[in-house]
Design a protein around this motif. Sequence first.
Motif, PDB file in Angstrom:
ATOM      1  N   VAL A 137      10.380 -12.253   5.872  1.00  0.00           N
ATOM      2  CA  VAL A 137      10.344 -12.092   4.309  1.00  0.00           C
ATOM      3  C   VAL A 137      11.791 -11.485   4.122  1.00  0.00           C
ATOM      4  O   VAL A 137      11.883 -10.286   4.494  1.00  0.00           O
ATOM      5  N   THR A 138      12.769 -12.008   3.553  1.00  0.00           N
ATOM      6  CA  THR A 138      14.105 -11.649   3.532  1.00  0.00           C
ATOM      7  C   THR A 138      14.307 -11.408   1.908  1.00  0.00           C
ATOM      8  O   THR A 138      15.849 -11.679   1.555  1.00  0.00           O
ATOM      9  N   PHE A 139      13.452 -11.799   0.921  1.00  0.00           N
ATOM     10  CA  PHE A 139      13.772 -11.916  -0.441  1.00  0.00           C
ATOM     11  C   PHE A 139      12.975 -10.900  -1.253  1.00  0.00           C
ATOM     12  O   PHE A 139      12.126 -10.363  -0.468  1.00  0.00           O
ATOM     13  N   SER A 140      13.306 -10.674  -2.467  1.00  0.00           N
ATOM     14  CA  SER A 140      12.854  -9.460  -3.241  1.00  0.00           C
ATOM     15  C   SER A 140      11.445 -10.242  -3.592  1.00  0.00           C
ATOM     16  O   SER A 140      11.093 -11.208  -3.428  1.00  0.00           O
ATOM     17  N   PRO A 141      10.400  -8.752  -3.970  1.00  0.00           N
ATOM     18  CA  PRO A 141       9.321  -9.287  -4.324  1.00  0.00           C
ATOM     19  C   PRO A 141       9.202 -10.245  -5.452  1.00  0.00           C
ATOM     20  O   PRO A 141      10.107 -10.002  -6.315  1.00  0.00           O
ATOM     21  N   THR A 142       8.110 -11.094  -5.503  1.00  0.00           N
ATOM     22  CA  THR A 142       8.167 -12.153  -6.555  1.00  0.00           C
ATOM     23  C   THR A 142       7.310 -11.694  -7.733  1.00  0.00           C
ATOM     24  O   THR A 142       7.098 -12.799  -8.635  1.00  0.00           O
ATOM     25  N   TYR A 143       6.672 -10.365  -7.562  1.00  0.00           N
ATOM     26  CA  TYR A 143       5.883 -10.153  -8.753  1.00  0.00           C
ATOM     27  C   TYR A 143       5.927  -8.866  -9.003  1.00  0.00           C
ATOM     28  O   TYR A 143       6.144  -7.928  -8.066  1.00  0.00           O
ATOM     29  N   SER A 197       0.946  -1.101  -0.395  1.00  0.00           N
ATOM     30  CA  SER A 197      -0.070  -0.034  -0.011  1.00  0.00           C
ATOM     31  C   SER A 197       0.886   1.339  -0.112  1.00  0.00           C
ATOM     32  O   SER A 197       0.751   2.221   0.952  1.00  0.00           O
ATOM     33  N   LEU A 198       1.516   1.450  -1.101  1.00  0.00           N
ATOM     34  CA  LEU A 198       2.485   2.536  -1.383  1.00  0.00           C
ATOM     35  C   LEU A 198       2.314   3.018  -2.755  1.00  0.00           C
ATOM     36  O   LEU A 198       1.987   2.291  -3.510  1.00  0.00           O
ATOM     37  N   PRO A 199       2.573   4.415  -2.839  1.00  0.00           N
ATOM     38  CA  PRO A 199       2.550   4.677  -4.485  1.00  0.00           C
ATOM     39  C   PRO A 199       3.641   3.953  -5.106  1.00  0.00           C
ATOM     40  O   PRO A 199       4.650   3.749  -4.426  1.00  0.00           O
ATOM     41  N   GLU A 200       3.441   3.660  -6.406  1.00  0.00           N
ATOM     42  CA  GLU A 200       4.101   2.808  -7.306  1.00  0.00           C
ATOM     43  C   GLU A 200       5.719   3.334  -7.458  1.00  0.00           C
ATOM     44  O   GLU A 200       6.457   2.531  -7.224  1.00  0.00           O
ATOM     45  N   ALA A 201       5.824   4.566  -7.441  1.00  0.00           N
ATOM     46  CA  ALA A 201       7.393   5.060  -7.335  1.00  0.00           C
ATOM     47  C   ALA A 201       7.951   4.918  -6.037  1.00  0.00           C
ATOM     48  O   ALA A 201       9.220   4.485  -6.169  1.00  0.00           O
ATOM     49  N   LYS A 202       7.205   5.048  -5.134  1.00  0.00           N
ATOM     50  CA  LYS A 202       7.855   4.942  -3.881  1.00  0.00           C
ATOM     51  C   LYS A 202       8.161   3.549  -3.545  1.00  0.00           C
ATOM     52  O   LYS A 202       9.403   2.979  -3.193  1.00  0.00           O
ATOM     53  N   THR A 203       7.389   2.659  -4.042  1.00  0.00           N
ATOM     54  CA  THR A 203       7.569   1.156  -3.832  1.00  0.00           C
ATOM     55  C   THR A 203       8.776   0.665  -4.713  1.00  0.00           C
ATOM     56  O   THR A 203       9.534  -0.059  -4.288  1.00  0.00           O
ATOM     57  N   ARG A 204       8.854   1.198  -5.913  1.00  0.00           N
ATOM     58  CA  ARG A 204      10.187   0.860  -6.926  1.00  0.00           C
ATOM     59  C   ARG A 204      11.576   1.427  -6.179  1.00  0.00           C
ATOM     60  O   ARG A 204      12.421   0.549  -6.213  1.00  0.00           O
ATOM     61  N   LEU A 205      11.284   2.537  -5.617  1.00  0.00           N
ATOM     62  CA  LEU A 205      12.496   3.008  -4.970  1.00  0.00           C
ATOM     63  C   LEU A 205      12.765   2.271  -3.911  1.00  0.00           C
ATOM     64  O   LEU A 205      14.241   1.887  -3.507  1.00  0.00           O
ATOM     65  N   LEU A 206      12.131   1.799  -2.842  1.00  0.00           N
ATOM     66  CA  LEU A 206      12.483   0.722  -1.762  1.00  0.00           C
ATOM     67  C   LEU A 206      13.080  -0.670  -2.191  1.00  0.00           C
ATOM     68  O   LEU A 206      13.711  -1.309  -1.751  1.00  0.00           O
ATOM     69  N   VAL A 207      12.429  -1.055  -3.343  1.00  0.00           N
ATOM     70  CA  VAL A 207      12.771  -2.240  -4.106  1.00  0.00           C
ATOM     71  C   VAL A 207      13.962  -2.130  -4.380  1.00  0.00           C
ATOM     72  O   VAL A 207      15.134  -3.057  -4.323  1.00  0.00           O
ATOM     73  N   GLU A 208      14.323  -0.894  -5.174  1.00  0.00           N
ATOM     74  CA  GLU A 208      15.995  -0.817  -5.509  1.00  0.00           C
ATOM     75  C   GLU A 208      16.839  -1.034  -4.378  1.00  0.00           C
ATOM     76  O   GLU A 208      17.953  -1.331  -4.506  1.00  0.00           O
ATOM     77  N   ARG A 209      16.392  -0.272  -3.232  1.00  0.00           N
ATOM     78  CA  ARG A 209      17.451  -0.100  -1.971  1.00  0.00           C
ATOM     79  C   ARG A 209      17.451  -1.595  -1.362  1.00  0.00           C
ATOM     80  O   ARG A 209      18.093  -1.617  -0.224  1.00  0.00           O
ATOM     81  N   GLN A 210      16.467  -2.401  -1.641  1.00  0.00           N
ATOM     82  CA  GLN A 210      16.181  -3.653  -0.962  1.00  0.00           C
ATOM     83  C   GLN A 210      15.882  -3.308   0.524  1.00  0.00           C
ATOM     84  O   GLN A 210      16.417  -4.045   1.458  1.00  0.00           O
ATOM     85  N   TRP A 261      13.652  -4.184   2.744  1.00  0.00           N
ATOM     86  CA  TRP A 261      12.345  -4.782   2.883  1.00  0.00           C
ATOM     87  C   TRP A 261      11.503  -4.510   4.277  1.00  0.00           C
ATOM     88  O   TRP A 261      10.454  -4.822   4.436  1.00  0.00           O
ATOM     89  N   LYS A 262      12.375  -4.165   5.186  1.00  0.00           N
ATOM     90  CA  LYS A 262      11.917  -3.634   6.526  1.00  0.00           C
ATOM     91  C   LYS A 262      10.669  -2.693   5.968  1.00  0.00           C
ATOM     92  O   LYS A 262       9.675  -2.756   6.663  1.00  0.00           O
ATOM     93  N   ALA A 263      11.146  -1.619   5.351  1.00  0.00           N
ATOM     94  CA  ALA A 263      10.254  -0.402   5.294  1.00  0.00           C
ATOM     95  C   ALA A 263       9.028  -0.794   4.387  1.00  0.00           C
ATOM     96  O   ALA A 263       8.080  -0.302   4.501  1.00  0.00           O
ATOM     97  N   LEU A 264       9.246  -1.715   3.471  1.00  0.00           N
ATOM     98  CA  LEU A 264       8.222  -2.129   2.574  1.00  0.00           C
ATOM     99  C   LEU A 264       6.990  -2.872   3.360  1.00  0.00           C
ATOM    100  O   LEU A 264       5.871  -2.984   3.183  1.00  0.00           O
ATOM    101  N   LEU A 265       7.675  -3.869   4.375  1.00  0.00           N
ATOM    102  CA  LEU A 265       6.963  -4.916   4.976  1.00  0.00           C
ATOM    103  C   LEU A 265       5.815  -4.019   5.958  1.00  0.00           C
ATOM    104  O   LEU A 265       4.630  -4.441   6.334  1.00  0.00           O
ATOM    105  N   GLU A 266       6.140  -3.010   6.275  1.00  0.00           N
ATOM    106  CA  GLU A 266       5.360  -2.100   7.004  1.00  0.00           C
ATOM    107  C   GLU A 266       3.922  -1.646   6.304  1.00  0.00           C
ATOM    108  O   GLU A 266       2.964  -1.442   6.874  1.00  0.00           O
TER     109      GLU A 266
END
Length: 489
Positions: free
Chosen positions: A366-372, A323-336, A338-343
């Motif tokens: 969950v310590t791996f990259s998003p699967t989708y 539940s984040l804007p797409e740009a914010k989600t992609r930024l956190l994925v690039e930084r890996q 995961w703790k911030a994303l899982l919130e």
Amino acid sequence: MPENRRQAEVLWPRLVANKLFRKPSGSHAFVADFPMAAEHDDFDQFDGGAAPAAEFVDDDCSPDADADSCRRVKRPWPRQRENKTLKYRLFTSTWNVGGVAPPDDLDLADCLDTRNAAYDIYVLGFQEVVPLSARNVLGADKKRVGMRWNELIRAALNRSSAAPPSSHDQRDAKGGGGETTRQGPQKVHPVRRDGGGAELARDYRCVVSKQMVGILLTVWVRGDLSRFVRHASVSCVGCGVMGCLGNKGAVSVRFRLHDTSFCFVCCHLASGGRDGDEAHRNSDATEILSRTTFPRGHSLNLPRKILHHDRVILLGDLNYRISLPEAKTRLLVERQDWKALLEYDQLRSEVVSEGGAFRGWSEGAVTFSPTYKYYPNSDTYCGGGGGAQGRRKGEKRRAPAWCDRILWRGEGVKQKQYDRCESRLSDHRPVRAVFDVEAEAEAEAPRNLNSLRSFFMSERFDGARSAAADLLRKDDYTSSSSARFGDTM
């Protein structure tokens, strides 16, 4: 050809009606390598070689059968029982294959970790094994695709490996709840060796394989463990179009291992990344847990609902997003990060929040990259990367997410591993988890009872019985002779 077309036109309304009115047309039939033994049987199950897969129906006592008819079964002589706790290693995996048929050269050894370890039980769930077109959703299940996946699984599991496998030693199970440690090669039951020490093929058998449209759930166990698996049955719940079709929903499998009931649920919940779509997923999960009902079977103590089993594992493409804007989600994925994303992970919220759809369930870290969602045959997320890999014309917005998850509940379940595989076959990555699970089993009879039983079953008892019979005949003869002598006098 015209005759086949006319036959299809006749069957089409019947198939639609069955699905719309939730008629369980063959919902309790499944494929297995061997038949299940009935409860309390004093004989072992069929224990021959790996037989061709056959279809069985668990309809000994239907859910609507009269309870008295189910009670009219032969009960064992009551005896005092002593239980012991056995530990097994369970491998689970979920993978949305995106409607892509498996190529002939697909090797599942890496995904199933067969080169490094050998597990006692494998539970493998697939979604979208066939494209979710109207023909596949409303028509008959394409079982040939599921059979092909089972062939690839059988080939991967029963292939010998040169690397020393690592698994738990059954003799080390002493009933405790502590974690097991992997300290080098241990005894592995399915690996046999010939007289020269060369490794022979492993022996895994299919306990249950069931397909509903694109959802496929298949369970495999060691060959020597199959005789302890009883009362396998399945239940299918459709939650798709009109709330009942099988493009979304779940296939559930239950069985008893020794004296412990296990239930495995393979789900494909509602998709969508817009606000409010998680409510549809929550509704699907609630429907699956409430509508899934297993046949009663011979024994009235068999659980019929998912949550009533001792050990429950739920896996699949649950489709929960971030539940984040797409740009914010992609930024956190690039930084890996995961703790911030899982919130902001929707599923994690449903697990921990009061009144959540999965309150009471557990999930590993969950310590791996998003699967989708990936471009097929690529390591690039859809809509990312820019240039040729940027968002294509007409392409829907799909931010990365952990759609593929594995949850569990119940005592006697401990997760030891939770990660993903890197197969590029579809737009999802497979996810797998390893568990240590406990099963209660009846302990061996006391030594004095075993001795007494062996005596009565041995030739010594026959000899003693013959000697006693001779003595009785001799006594009868003496008594009758004495009586005749008295009459004569």
